[in-house]
Scaffold this motif. Structure first.
Motif, PDB file in Angstrom:
ATOM      1  N   TYR A 168      53.054  34.434  56.583  1.00 37.72           N
ATOM      2  CA  TYR A 168      54.057  34.325  56.964  1.00 37.72           C
ATOM      3  C   TYR A 168      55.122  35.588  56.607  1.00 37.72           C
ATOM      4  O   TYR A 168      54.645  36.014  55.389  1.00 37.72           O
ATOM      5  CB  TYR A 168      54.640  32.928  56.067  1.00 37.72           C
ATOM      6  N   HIS A 169      56.153  35.726  57.155  1.00 41.44           N
ATOM      7  CA  HIS A 169      57.002  36.772  56.653  1.00 41.44           C
ATOM      8  C   HIS A 169      58.506  36.643  57.179  1.00 41.44           C
ATOM      9  O   HIS A 169      59.196  37.447  57.696  1.00 41.44           O
ATOM     10  CB  HIS A 169      56.750  38.055  57.567  1.00 41.44           C
ATOM     11  N   GLY A 170      58.894  35.303  56.735  1.00 36.58           N
ATOM     12  CA  GLY A 170      60.477  34.900  57.022  1.00 36.58           C
ATOM     13  C   GLY A 170      61.222  35.436  56.080  1.00 36.58           C
ATOM     14  O   GLY A 170      61.009  35.837  54.831  1.00 36.58           O
ATOM     15  N   GLU A 171      62.606  35.321  56.365  1.00 34.34           N
ATOM     16  CA  GLU A 171      63.756  35.542  55.519  1.00 34.34           C
ATOM     17  C   GLU A 171      63.648  34.911  53.934  1.00 34.34           C
ATOM     18  O   GLU A 171      64.119  35.144  53.156  1.00 34.34           O
ATOM     19  CB  GLU A 171      65.049  35.202  56.071  1.00 34.34           C
ATOM     20  N   SER A 180      56.735  37.595  52.510  1.00 32.86           N
ATOM     21  CA  SER A 180      58.276  37.978  52.685  1.00 32.86           C
ATOM     22  C   SER A 180      58.896  38.494  51.366  1.00 32.86           C
ATOM     23  O   SER A 180      60.072  38.874  51.522  1.00 32.86           O
ATOM     24  CB  SER A 180      59.096  36.608  53.039  1.00 32.86           C
ATOM     25  N   TYR A 181      58.147  38.330  50.334  1.00 30.90           N
ATOM     26  CA  TYR A 181      58.775  38.925  48.919  1.00 30.90           C
ATOM     27  C   TYR A 181      57.946  39.748  48.184  1.00 30.90           C
ATOM     28  O   TYR A 181      58.392  40.252  47.294  1.00 30.90           O
ATOM     29  CB  TYR A 181      58.863  37.458  48.074  1.00 30.90           C
ATOM     30  N   LEU A 182      56.812  40.170  49.035  1.00 26.25           N
ATOM     31  CA  LEU A 182      55.994  41.187  48.397  1.00 26.25           C
ATOM     32  C   LEU A 182      56.458  42.751  48.355  1.00 26.25           C
ATOM     33  O   LEU A 182      57.083  42.975  49.682  1.00 26.25           O
ATOM     34  CB  LEU A 182      54.636  41.437  48.951  1.00 26.25           C
ATOM     35  N   ASP A 211      56.008  46.848  48.434  1.00 32.81           N
ATOM     36  CA  ASP A 211      55.108  47.877  49.016  1.00 32.81           C
ATOM     37  C   ASP A 211      53.953  47.998  48.429  1.00 32.81           C
ATOM     38  O   ASP A 211      52.618  48.108  48.771  1.00 32.81           O
ATOM     39  CB  ASP A 211      55.819  49.341  49.654  1.00 32.81           C
ATOM     40  N   GLU A 212      54.072  48.101  47.019  1.00 34.39           N
ATOM     41  CA  GLU A 212      52.891  48.170  46.326  1.00 34.39           C
ATOM     42  C   GLU A 212      51.908  47.259  46.201  1.00 34.39           C
ATOM     43  O   GLU A 212      50.840  47.420  45.689  1.00 34.39           O
ATOM     44  CB  GLU A 212      53.496  48.599  44.695  1.00 34.39           C
ATOM     45  N   ALA A 213      52.557  46.015  46.308  1.00 33.44           N
ATOM     46  CA  ALA A 213      51.615  44.778  46.315  1.00 33.44           C
ATOM     47  C   ALA A 213      50.852  44.636  47.643  1.00 33.44           C
ATOM     48  O   ALA A 213      49.817  43.882  47.648  1.00 33.44           O
ATOM     49  CB  ALA A 213      52.603  43.505  45.990  1.00 33.44           C
ATOM     50  N   ILE A 214      51.357  45.071  48.710  1.00 29.50           N
ATOM     51  CA  ILE A 214      50.530  45.031  49.909  1.00 29.50           C
ATOM     52  C   ILE A 214      49.398  46.302  49.808  1.00 29.50           C
ATOM     53  O   ILE A 214      49.781  47.189  50.062  1.00 29.50           O
ATOM     54  CB  ILE A 214      51.413  45.405  51.196  1.00 29.50           C
ATOM     55  N   ARG A 215      48.291  45.669  49.953  1.00 27.57           N
ATOM     56  CA  ARG A 215      47.057  46.535  49.957  1.00 27.57           C
ATOM     57  C   ARG A 215      46.141  46.519  50.967  1.00 27.57           C
ATOM     58  O   ARG A 215      46.447  45.340  51.786  1.00 27.57           O
ATOM     59  CB  ARG A 215      46.339  46.105  48.422  1.00 27.57           C
ATOM     60  N   ALA A 266      59.618  43.999  56.975  1.00 29.12           N
ATOM     61  CA  ALA A 266      60.904  44.678  57.317  1.00 29.12           C
ATOM     62  C   ALA A 266      61.998  43.969  57.988  1.00 29.12           C
ATOM     63  O   ALA A 266      63.141  44.424  57.959  1.00 29.12           O
ATOM     64  CB  ALA A 266      60.584  46.025  57.563  1.00 29.12           C
ATOM     65  N   ILE A 267      61.540  43.210  59.049  1.00 24.29           N
ATOM     66  CA  ILE A 267      62.172  42.743  59.937  1.00 24.29           C
ATOM     67  C   ILE A 267      63.622  41.930  59.434  1.00 24.29           C
ATOM     68  O   ILE A 267      64.431  41.914  60.101  1.00 24.29           O
ATOM     69  CB  ILE A 267      61.561  41.833  60.966  1.00 24.29           C
ATOM     70  N   PHE A 268      63.274  41.239  58.247  1.00 24.73           N
ATOM     71  CA  PHE A 268      64.405  40.399  57.900  1.00 24.73           C
ATOM     72  C   PHE A 268      65.330  41.233  56.797  1.00 24.73           C
ATOM     73  O   PHE A 268      65.854  40.564  56.061  1.00 24.73           O
ATOM     74  CB  PHE A 268      63.829  39.147  57.548  1.00 24.73           C
ATOM     75  N   ASN A 269      64.724  42.347  56.504  1.00 25.16           N
ATOM     76  CA  ASN A 269      65.498  43.164  55.401  1.00 25.16           C
ATOM     77  C   ASN A 269      66.770  43.598  55.783  1.00 25.16           C
ATOM     78  O   ASN A 269      66.807  44.225  56.793  1.00 25.16           O
ATOM     79  CB  ASN A 269      64.519  44.220  55.021  1.00 25.16           C
ATOM     80  N   PRO A 270      67.630  43.285  55.060  1.00 29.39           N
ATOM     81  CA  PRO A 270      69.131  43.695  55.350  1.00 29.39           C
ATOM     82  C   PRO A 270      69.325  45.188  55.390  1.00 29.39           C
ATOM     83  O   PRO A 270      70.055  45.854  55.757  1.00 29.39           O
ATOM     84  CB  PRO A 270      69.892  42.883  54.555  1.00 29.39           C
ATOM     85  N   HIS A 271      68.369  45.846  54.536  1.00 29.86           N
ATOM     86  CA  HIS A 271      68.584  47.245  54.202  1.00 29.86           C
ATOM     87  C   HIS A 271      67.589  48.130  55.247  1.00 29.86           C
ATOM     88  O   HIS A 271      67.227  49.088  54.960  1.00 29.86           O
ATOM     89  CB  HIS A 271      68.187  47.715  52.939  1.00 29.86           C
ATOM     90  N   LEU A 272      67.070  47.231  56.274  1.00 35.42           N
ATOM     91  CA  LEU A 272      65.850  48.105  57.289  1.00 35.42           C
ATOM     92  C   LEU A 272      66.528  49.639  57.888  1.00 35.42           C
ATOM     93  O   LEU A 272      65.809  50.430  57.571  1.00 35.42           O
ATOM     94  CB  LEU A 272      65.737  47.178  58.578  1.00 35.42           C
ATOM     95  N   ARG A 273      67.731  49.469  58.078  1.00 36.50           N
ATOM     96  CA  ARG A 273      68.144  50.944  58.650  1.00 36.50           C
ATOM     97  C   ARG A 273      68.137  51.945  57.620  1.00 36.50           C
ATOM     98  O   ARG A 273      67.454  53.008  57.817  1.00 36.50           O
ATOM     99  CB  ARG A 273      69.694  50.690  58.967  1.00 36.50           C
ATOM    100  N   GLU A 274      68.515  51.733  56.372  1.00 39.61           N
ATOM    101  CA  GLU A 274      68.055  52.591  55.261  1.00 39.61           C
ATOM    102  C   GLU A 274      66.766  53.033  54.898  1.00 39.61           C
ATOM    103  O   GLU A 274      66.367  54.201  54.343  1.00 39.61           O
ATOM    104  CB  GLU A 274      68.991  52.418  54.028  1.00 39.61           C
TER     105      GLU A 274
END
Length: 184
Positions: free
Chosen positions: A22-25, A59-61, A63-67, A81-89
């Motif tokens: 799952y990777h929802g908002e 959805s809450y992890l 980058d360091e937690a993703i191995r 990243a799809i639901f990240n409001p700061h995706l552009r940055e």
């Protein structure tokens, strides 16, 4: 279907582990116990499928937690990243991670797939954002953009030749430009 094939071949059934990625908002709202999802009287419960599924909620992890392998890290980071409001940055960091795939045998295919997914799955970034992020990768990013464009042009040319259309080359170029605009 896997079990059906095993039954047809007279083999014992292999275990199949249910898994939800799952990777929802928001965090996953559904119980992981299948029986909790059913509205059934207690007398029927012994006859109903009872299992739990494994939930991987990314959805809450951080980058360091993703191995894991780089393709898995890139895929999971992209889904998150799809639901990240700061995706552009943060797009530049994601593209930098994507370019670590370049050393992989199918790195360009992964990069193209991820760019396509980003262009279709969210409105938080647009074609210009993706181009800018690619160009920040320097020569490697420019080469990637050129390679993807050349592949689309070649596909258009081949389609034109197969159809026996003399204008296939021009049509291929137009289709390539259109596909690139849609995918980036």
């Amino acid at each position: 279907r896997f079990w059906e094939r095993q039954v047809k071949e007279n083999n014992a059934l292999s275990p199949i582990l249910p898994l939800v990625i799952y990777h929802g908002e928001k965090t996953w709202p559904v119980p992981t116990d299948f029986l909790a999802l059913l509205d059934a009287p207690a007398a029927l419960r012994p006859y109903l499928p009872a299992f739990r599924y494994h939930l991987s909620d990314f959805s809450y992890l951080s980058d360091e937690a993703i191995r894991g392998e780089i393709w898995l890290r890139v895929s999971l980071a992209t889904l998150r990243a799809i639901f990240n409001p700061h995706l552009r940055e943060e797009l530049g960091d994601l593209v930098t991670l994507m370019f670590q795939l370049g050393g992989q045998r199918t790195g360009l295919e992964y990069i193209r797939t991820i760019l396509y997914y980003l262009s279709k799955a969210t409105e938080r970034v647009n074609r210009e954002d993706l181009q800018t992020a690619l160009l920040r990768q320097g020569t490697q990013g420019e080469r990637t953009m050129t390679t993807i464009a050349q592949e689309f042009i070649q596909q258009g040319i081949e389609q034109g030749i197969e159809q026996g259309i003399e204008q296939g080359i021009e049509q291929g170029k137009l289709e390539a430009k259109w596909n690139i605009a849609r995918q980036l």
